[in-house]
Design an enzyme around this catalytic site. Structure first.
Site, PDB file in Angstrom:
ATOM      1  N   ASP A  27       0.863  -1.184   0.000  1.00  0.00           N
ATOM      2  CA  ASP A  27       0.000   0.000   0.000  1.00  0.00           C
ATOM      3  C   ASP A  27       0.899   1.234   0.000  1.00  0.00           C
ATOM      4  O   ASP A  27       1.662   1.457   0.940  1.00  0.00           O
ATOM      5  CB  ASP A  27      -0.898  -0.015   1.237  1.00  0.00           C
ATOM      6  CG  ASP A  27      -2.008   1.014   1.172  1.00  0.00           C
ATOM      7  OD1 ASP A  27      -2.130   1.694   0.141  1.00  0.00           O
ATOM      8  OD2 ASP A  27      -2.744   1.145   2.169  1.00  0.00           O
ATOM      9  N   ASP A 120      -2.821   2.519  -6.070  1.00  0.00           N
ATOM     10  CA  ASP A 120      -1.823   2.605  -5.009  1.00  0.00           C
ATOM     11  C   ASP A 120      -1.734   1.381  -4.104  1.00  0.00           C
ATOM     12  O   ASP A 120      -1.014   1.417  -3.094  1.00  0.00           O
ATOM     13  CB  ASP A 120      -2.077   3.850  -4.156  1.00  0.00           C
ATOM     14  CG  ASP A 120      -3.422   3.825  -3.454  1.00  0.00           C
ATOM     15  OD1 ASP A 120      -4.293   3.027  -3.854  1.00  0.00           O
ATOM     16  OD2 ASP A 120      -3.604   4.611  -2.506  1.00  0.00           O
ATOM     17  N   GLU A 121      -2.436   0.298  -4.413  1.00  0.00           N
ATOM     18  CA  GLU A 121      -2.297  -0.889  -3.569  1.00  0.00           C
ATOM     19  C   GLU A 121      -2.572  -2.148  -4.375  1.00  0.00           C
ATOM     20  O   GLU A 121      -3.299  -2.135  -5.364  1.00  0.00           O
ATOM     21  CB  GLU A 121      -3.215  -0.824  -2.346  1.00  0.00           C
ATOM     22  CG  GLU A 121      -4.694  -0.784  -2.660  1.00  0.00           C
ATOM     23  CD  GLU A 121      -5.552  -0.841  -1.400  1.00  0.00           C
ATOM     24  OE1 GLU A 121      -5.234  -1.621  -0.483  1.00  0.00           O
ATOM     25  OE2 GLU A 121      -6.556  -0.103  -1.358  1.00  0.00           O
TER      26      GLU A 121
END
Length: 377
Positions: A27, A120-121
């Site tokens: 993350d 983003d993860e």
């Protein structure tokens, strides 16, 4: 409550039969805001919010802004009130997608089993890693070091034996942290956490659990399977397993999107048209952030309505072109809602979905993104 509750024989057999995996959840730390601070040195060390300052919401906030209580999905006016020095910057999704592609390329050096959740993860299954490292913790350390070296950004990671715990672990030592939860610690780790952090337990469900005396994983584990099935229906089995650190969801790369949508169940049934439109506005903001985040476009807007008596109806409209922006997405949803007004019986749930997708994300296509939104995720 049943203090003597124990897993059913079927659950025990299922857990015993399931092979242990090596799962990493990566993350990025305050991703959008961090990209802006990286690209503009004048923003470094300052409270930054990505989003619109006037009649908008915060899309992302830097850690400097978070110290003032600024959070994503917060109205910009509220954020500015909490942090008068807050600097607003317009989102640059092309830039975020480009960095996300860099990070994705790093992941793929270690495993083909990469399941991005957003820009983003992502989950990585490194049970059999391409480099033959063999130790998930070392792989996570190497990936985080490469992300820092190649993008100038930091990432946090959780390492565990299933997706549920890996995702929880990645949030433990943020920012720029690593948390490893081996199988021997899984159930004890889950027991210490509030159920509001569990995947699949939104604010409404957490409120219901609190009314039943369930605040932590330990409280959830103390309930019998029958109790959870009675109070949460088919989700009871899922919560029963989570409380014991059991999760059989596989890392699933390369599954195509069918739709992106969200729905919200209200604490009280609604009949007022203005109130319903206001709720639809909130839902559209969250859905459109995900649409922009993933770089997706679509032509069909679908409204879902669940009434007080649990009757469910849907209304849909397809445009001849892609929906242009959130305003048009909301406008189309409101037009569909107005065909049902005035309502003779209360509405307990609204949902809004974009489908008939005509453009895939820049990265490989992912699993269907139909989520149950219980707004503050």
């Amino acid at each position: 409550m049943n203090d003597d509750a124990s897993p059913s024989q079927a659950t025990q057999n299922q857990a015993a039969a399931a092979p242990l995996r090596k799962i990493i959840h990566v993350d990025m730390d305050a991703f959008y805001a961090s990209v802006e601070q990286r690209d503009n040195p004048e923003l470094r060390g300052k409270p930054v919010a990505v989003g619109g300052q006037v009649r908008g919401v915060v899309t992302a906030a830097s850690y400097e802004a978070r110290r003032f209580g600024v959070r994503s999905a917060m109205p910009s006016v509220t954020a500015k009130r909490r942090c008068p020095e807050l600097i607003f910057v317009k989102p640059r999704f092309d830039a975020y997608r480009a960095v996300s592609q860099q990070i994705r390329a790093i992941f793929l050096d270690y495993t083909p089993l990469v399941e991005p959740l957003s820009l983003d993860e992502a989950y990585l299954d490194v049970t059999e890693d391409l480099k033959g490292i063999g130790i998930a913790t070392l792989i996570a350390q190497e990936i985080r070091a490469r992300i820092r070296a190649e993008t100038g950004l930091t990432a946090s990671a959780g390492v565990s034996y299933n997706k549920f715990i890996a995702k929880l672990a990645s949030d433990q030592n943020k920012p720029d942290g690593l948390c490893v939860i081996p199988p021997s610690r899984g159930e004890a780790f889950v027991a210490t956490l509030p159920v509001s952090r569990f995947h699949g337990v939104g604010p409404k469900t957490a409120e219901k659990m609190a009314r039943l005396g369930i605040q932590t994983g330990a409280d959830l584990r103390a309930q019998s399977l029958a109790f959870l099935q009675h109070n949460f229906g088919s989700s009871g089995d899922y919560y029963f397993n989570l409380a014991r650190g059991i999760c059989h969801r596989q890392v699933r790369p390369d599954r195509p999107y069918k739709s992106i949508g969200a729905e919200d169940t209200f604490l009280e049934d609604l009949t007022d048209g203005d109130a319903l439109i206001a709720e639809l506005d909130r839902i559209s903001q969250t859905v459109w952030r995900r649409i922009e985040d993933k770089g997706i476009k679509g032509r069909t807007v679908t409204l879902k309505v669940k009434f007080r008596d649990f009757q469910i109806i849907t209304r849909a409209k397809s445009l001849e072109r892609n929906v242009a922006d959130r305003a048009e997405f909301l406008e189309t949803g409101v037009a569909l809602l107005r065909t049902l007004l005035p309502v003779a019986k209360g509405i307990r749930l609204l949902g809004l979905t974009l489908s008939n997708l005509t453009e895939s994300p820049d990265r490989d296509e992912l699993e269907p993104a139909e989520l149950e939104l219980e707004l503050p995720l």
